[in-house]
Write a protein that holds these residues in place. Structure first.
Motif, mmCIF file in Angstrom:
data_model
loop_
_atom_site.group_PDB
_atom_site.id
_atom_site.type_symbol
_atom_site.label_atom_id
_atom_site.label_comp_id
_atom_site.label_asym_id
_atom_site.label_seq_id
_atom_site.Cartn_x
_atom_site.Cartn_y
_atom_site.Cartn_z
ATOM 1 N N HIS A 252 -2.878 7.668 6.455
ATOM 2 C CA HIS A 252 -2.026 6.764 6.037
ATOM 3 C C HIS A 252 -2.489 5.639 5.291
ATOM 4 O O HIS A 252 -3.711 5.209 5.625
ATOM 5 C CB HIS A 252 -1.280 6.362 7.394
ATOM 6 N N CYS A 253 -1.607 5.138 4.254
ATOM 7 C CA CYS A 253 -1.980 4.278 3.458
ATOM 8 C C CYS A 253 -1.911 2.763 4.511
ATOM 9 O O CYS A 253 -1.198 2.666 5.369
ATOM 10 C CB CYS A 253 -1.147 3.965 2.313
ATOM 11 N N TRP A 254 -2.804 1.619 4.116
ATOM 12 C CA TRP A 254 -2.467 0.524 4.811
ATOM 13 C C TRP A 254 -1.516 -0.234 3.959
ATOM 14 O O TRP A 254 -1.370 -0.318 3.047
ATOM 15 C CB TRP A 254 -3.859 -0.253 4.636
ATOM 16 N N LEU A 255 -0.718 -1.141 4.740
ATOM 17 C CA LEU A 255 -0.402 -1.160 6.351
ATOM 18 C C LEU A 255 0.895 -0.536 6.692
ATOM 19 O O LEU A 255 1.833 -1.125 5.829
ATOM 20 C CB LEU A 255 -0.736 -2.278 7.242
ATOM 21 N N PRO A 256 1.274 0.344 7.227
ATOM 22 C CA PRO A 256 2.842 0.774 7.698
ATOM 23 C C PRO A 256 3.667 -0.299 8.277
ATOM 24 O O PRO A 256 2.576 -1.236 8.883
ATOM 25 C CB PRO A 256 2.516 2.026 8.486
ATOM 26 N N THR A 257 4.489 -0.458 8.241
ATOM 27 C CA THR A 257 5.402 -1.621 8.563
ATOM 28 C C THR A 257 5.829 -1.408 10.303
ATOM 29 O O THR A 257 6.549 -2.239 10.898
ATOM 30 C CB THR A 257 6.781 -2.024 7.681
ATOM 31 N N THR A 267 7.769 6.918 7.702
ATOM 32 C CA THR A 267 6.966 6.355 6.613
ATOM 33 C C THR A 267 7.637 5.914 5.281
ATOM 34 O O THR A 267 6.831 5.530 4.559
ATOM 35 C CB THR A 267 5.645 6.947 6.404
ATOM 36 N N ASP A 268 8.657 6.603 4.948
ATOM 37 C CA ASP A 268 9.341 6.656 3.637
ATOM 38 C C ASP A 268 10.470 5.613 3.958
ATOM 39 O O ASP A 268 11.181 5.613 2.941
ATOM 40 C CB ASP A 268 9.453 8.008 2.994
ATOM 41 N N GLN A 269 10.799 4.930 4.949
ATOM 42 C CA GLN A 269 11.815 4.146 5.359
ATOM 43 C C GLN A 269 11.537 2.644 5.125
ATOM 44 O O GLN A 269 10.526 2.425 6.108
ATOM 45 C CB GLN A 269 12.592 4.725 6.332
ATOM 46 N N ALA A 315 8.130 -0.948 -2.564
ATOM 47 C CA ALA A 315 7.536 -0.464 -1.040
ATOM 48 C C ALA A 315 6.883 1.041 -1.351
ATOM 49 O O ALA A 315 7.125 1.645 -2.662
ATOM 50 C CB ALA A 315 8.611 -0.167 -0.279
ATOM 51 N N TYR A 316 6.185 1.531 -0.773
ATOM 52 C CA TYR A 316 5.445 2.922 -0.780
ATOM 53 C C TYR A 316 5.581 3.590 0.457
ATOM 54 O O TYR A 316 5.370 3.282 1.623
ATOM 55 C CB TYR A 316 3.971 2.596 -1.235
ATOM 56 N N ASP A 317 5.651 4.745 0.515
ATOM 57 C CA ASP A 317 5.393 5.806 1.551
ATOM 58 C C ASP A 317 4.193 5.549 2.188
ATOM 59 O O ASP A 317 3.233 5.779 1.347
ATOM 60 C CB ASP A 317 5.737 7.286 1.017
ATOM 61 N N ASN A 325 4.609 10.961 -6.110
ATOM 62 C CA ASN A 325 4.345 9.684 -6.260
ATOM 63 C C ASN A 325 4.881 8.869 -4.845
ATOM 64 O O ASN A 325 5.974 9.253 -4.264
ATOM 65 C CB ASN A 325 5.415 9.043 -7.282
ATOM 66 N N LEU A 326 4.196 8.023 -4.358
ATOM 67 C CA LEU A 326 4.274 7.250 -3.007
ATOM 68 C C LEU A 326 5.446 6.157 -3.382
ATOM 69 O O LEU A 326 5.741 5.447 -2.362
ATOM 70 C CB LEU A 326 3.305 7.032 -2.363
ATOM 71 N N GLY A 327 5.770 5.889 -4.639
ATOM 72 C CA GLY A 327 6.489 4.573 -4.841
ATOM 73 C C GLY A 327 7.961 4.559 -4.261
ATOM 74 O O GLY A 327 8.527 5.813 -4.380
#
Length: 354
Positions: A252-257, A267-269, A315-317, A325-327
């Motif tokens: 996972h990318c830093w930092l999930p909310t 992770t995409d919300q 935001a990003y996934d 694309n994670l955007g």
């Protein structure tokens, strides 16, 4: 990349000045001024002046220019002024600019104590999800569920208490009495640690005043108080453990909310597991404050890399992928470009933001 970020930021800002059917959000424009100060400091200062010009008789500053959308502005103004004060080489000239604005900055902060602290415990009650920067489901009711929510939002205090500190620091530089802010800050931090601190989980929990109950949530908002200098060092160490065990995983990318250990995480919300550049920006400064320099630098670098690779998105996934694309949302988003410029400027990590 800094040149690209500056171009995106300026283009986005000028687009906000055009009339559209969508309501303008001055909060986003204020966020953009974080980076505009590196491009055109006079323009950044004008944005703050324009926001203060909307101040009401009670000291509040509306979140939206259209009053039908409601809500009071998130109190970031003192933080912006303090950051610019630290950046400028001509502090005498800067203080001359700030002096006539300072009573408005103070009045905007005092509004919360005078009008949103009914129990006089230093804990501010928010009445609209637009008043926070992290309206996490589970903490904030779905629109229409509750007509008049009364939430003591734990995440919001990260900005509020940092703003108090900045006002106190700037007040000293201006040789201006800020005793009301000092007293308010002391009471707020005491009450946050007495009422919202959860020793078991090592986090701060929001409180629903209407239901008279604490809210347990997997939101990263329970750790953002580091930015506001709210926990003591022992508490901060517990919060670091909670951060590492719940929000950091290799894939996972830093930092999930939202906690990666929660079944609710998406992770995409928005606010349920995505990466939010604003959250990362605040967490960066919070980690620095408590000398977690290793985590702060890794967060800074990972945030910059995420933006470099995918572009300037709101935001990003958080889930890493080999392709795609994670955007999330529309690209060329000015506030993200602004945050990029500020983080990129921190080439030498300081051990403290004080």
């Amino acid at each position: 990349m800094a040149i690209a970020a500056s171009a995106v930021l300026e283009s986005w800002y000028h687009a906000q000045l055009k009339e559209t059917e969508e309501p303008q959000d001055p909060w986003q424009i204020l966020l953009a001024s974080v980076g505009l100060s590196y491009v055109d400091v006079a323009l950044a200062q004008k944005i703050l002046e324009d926001s203060l010009s909307q101040q009401q008789n009670d000291g509040s500053i509306p979140r939206f220019l259209d009053p039908t959308f409601g809500g009071v502005m998130i109190p970031i103004h003192p933080i912006l002024a303090w950051m610019w004060y630290r950046q400028t080489k001509d502090k005498t000239a800067f203080l001359a600019w700030l002096r006539p604005l300072f009573p408005r900055l103070t009045a905007a902060q005092e509004y919360w104590y005078f009008h949103r602290d009914a129990q006089e415990e230093g804990l501010i009650t928010l009445q609209n999800a637009t008043e926070t920067f992290l309206p996490t489901p589970g903490i904030w009711p779905v629109a229409g569920e509750t007509e008049s929510p009364q939430i003591q939002d734990a995440a919001w205090y990260a900005v509020f208490c940092w703003a108090n500190e900045c006002l106190i620091d700037l007040g000293k530089a201006l040789k201006t009495d800020v005793s009301n802010i000092i007293e308010g800050q002391e009471l707020t931090i005491y009450s946050l640690n007495d009422k919202l601190w959860d020793e078991e989980y090592g986090i701060y929990r929001s409180f629903d005043v209407t239901q008279n109950q604490s809210i347990l949530s997997g939101s990263i908002g329970g750790l953002m108080q580091l930015a506001g200098g709210i926990p003591n060092q022992e508490q901060a160490e517990m919060m670091r453990q909670a951060l590492e065990s719940n929000f950091i995983q290799a894939q996972h990318c830093w930092l999930p909310t939202y906690s990666l250990n929660s079944p609710q995480t998406q992770t995409d919300q928005l606010f349920l597991g995505n990466v939010d550049p604003l959250v990362n920006w605040l967490m960066y400064y919070g980690l620095l404050r408590y000398d977690f320099v290793d985590l702060a630098e890794r967060l800074r670098r990972s945030t910059l890399q995420l933006i470099k690779e995918y572009g300037f998105y709101p935001a990003y996934d958080a889930l890493q992928k080999e392709v795609g694309n994670l955007g999330l949302g529309n690209g060329n988003y000015g506030p993200t470009a602004a945050i990029y410029l500020d983080l990129a400027a921190k080439r030498i990590v300081r051990s403290s933001i004080k």
